[in-house]
Enzyme design. Structure first.
Site, mmCIF file in Angstrom:
data_model
loop_
_atom_site.group_PDB
_atom_site.id
_atom_site.type_symbol
_atom_site.label_atom_id
_atom_site.label_comp_id
_atom_site.label_asym_id
_atom_site.label_seq_id
_atom_site.Cartn_x
_atom_site.Cartn_y
_atom_site.Cartn_z
ATOM 1 N N THR A 18 -5.503 -7.749 10.679
ATOM 2 C CA THR A 18 -5.855 -6.472 10.040
ATOM 3 C C THR A 18 -5.484 -5.279 10.907
ATOM 4 O OG1 THR A 18 -7.692 -7.584 8.925
ATOM 5 C CG2 THR A 18 -7.778 -5.178 9.033
ATOM 6 N N GLU A 58 -9.166 -11.168 -7.749
ATOM 7 C CA GLU A 58 -8.289 -9.998 -7.597
ATOM 8 C C GLU A 58 -7.103 -10.040 -8.557
ATOM 9 O OE1 GLU A 58 -9.402 -8.954 -2.939
ATOM 10 O OE2 GLU A 58 -7.404 -9.743 -3.391
ATOM 11 N N HIS A 72 -2.271 -5.161 1.411
ATOM 12 C CA HIS A 72 -3.512 -5.895 1.133
ATOM 13 C C HIS A 72 -3.121 -7.295 0.697
ATOM 14 C CE1 HIS A 72 -7.336 -7.202 -0.466
ATOM 15 N NE2 HIS A 72 -6.632 -7.692 -1.482
ATOM 16 N N LYS A 121 0.814 -1.211 0.000
ATOM 17 C CA LYS A 121 0.000 0.000 0.000
ATOM 18 C C LYS A 121 0.854 1.271 0.000
ATOM 19 C CE LYS A 121 -4.040 -1.940 2.439
ATOM 20 N NZ LYS A 121 -4.795 -1.863 3.714
ATOM 21 N N ASN A 177 -2.011 -0.084 7.526
ATOM 22 C CA ASN A 177 -1.500 -1.428 7.836
ATOM 23 C C ASN A 177 -0.677 -2.073 6.722
ATOM 24 O OD1 ASN A 177 -3.536 -2.118 6.091
ATOM 25 N ND2 ASN A 177 -4.747 -3.274 7.577
ATOM 26 N N TYR A 237 -12.242 -2.617 -3.638
ATOM 27 C CA TYR A 237 -12.792 -2.548 -2.280
ATOM 28 C C TYR A 237 -14.325 -2.507 -2.269
ATOM 29 C CZ TYR A 237 -8.242 -2.005 0.035
ATOM 30 O OH TYR A 237 -6.977 -2.222 0.554
#
Ligand code: UDP
Ligand code: MG
Length: 152
Positions: A92, A127, A116, A10, A113, A50
């Site tokens: 998470t 995905e 993904h 991310k 965090n 998402y």
């Protein structure tokens, strides 16, 4: 079972210079790299990725965050790759993530965090298809496979 999973490093991880170390952990686990690219996430892509979280209180922040700065998108393949990556990434909420996991070692907050990772075999497949064209998935023979897996 042999499967594929999507990982997104991310924006906060790229900004913090952790991309290489995050991918190194997964690579060292024995997972096989199948595809990799660096990109700024278009808004429609973020929304599709998402979609399952649409309407939740954190959704807007999540979309803003994932589109705020580039990500590294990666496909790894291996035995039980989805579960293996989820375990290596950690819970998470980094507060609950075990030490030794990526989030447990390098993150503090749920909205920052770092990673993904697909959460089931089915989402792994969908995905991977969302983030990569079929020709971007690279077939290759890895000479170390027999030293990582008993059954080839
Ligand atoms: N998230 C958040 N607040 C929450 C729950 C989730 O900011 O209360 C964000 C967080 O970045 C998380 C992402 O939304 O990684 C997707 O949530 P999910 O439950 O799918 O967690 P993941 O699969 O990433 O562990
Ligand atoms: Mg998830």
């Amino acid at each position: 079972m042999r499967e594929r999973t999507l990982i997104l490093v991310k924006p906060e991880a790229v900004q913090r210079g952790l991309a290489g170390r995050i991918l190194a952990r997964l690579e060292a686990r024995g997972l096989k790299l199948i595809a990799l690219k660096f990109l700024s996430v278009p808004l429609p892509m973020a929304q599709r990725h998402y979609a399952v979280h649409e309407g939740k209180p954190f959704y807007d922040g999540l979309i803003t965050s994932i589109t705020s700065s580039p990500v590294v998108a990666v496909v790894f393949e291996g035995r039980d790759a989805v579960a293996v990556v989820r375990a290596t990434v950690g819970a998470t909420d980094p507060v609950a993530a075990a030490p030794g996991t990526i989030r447990g070692d390098w993150a503090l907050e749920i909205g920052r965090n770092l990673v993904h990772a697909s959460d089931s075999r089915e989402t792994g497949e969908s995905e991977v298809a969302l983030w990569f064209q079929p020709e971007e998935l690279v077939p290759w023979e890895r000479d170390t496979d027999r030293w990582i897996s008993e059954n080839q």
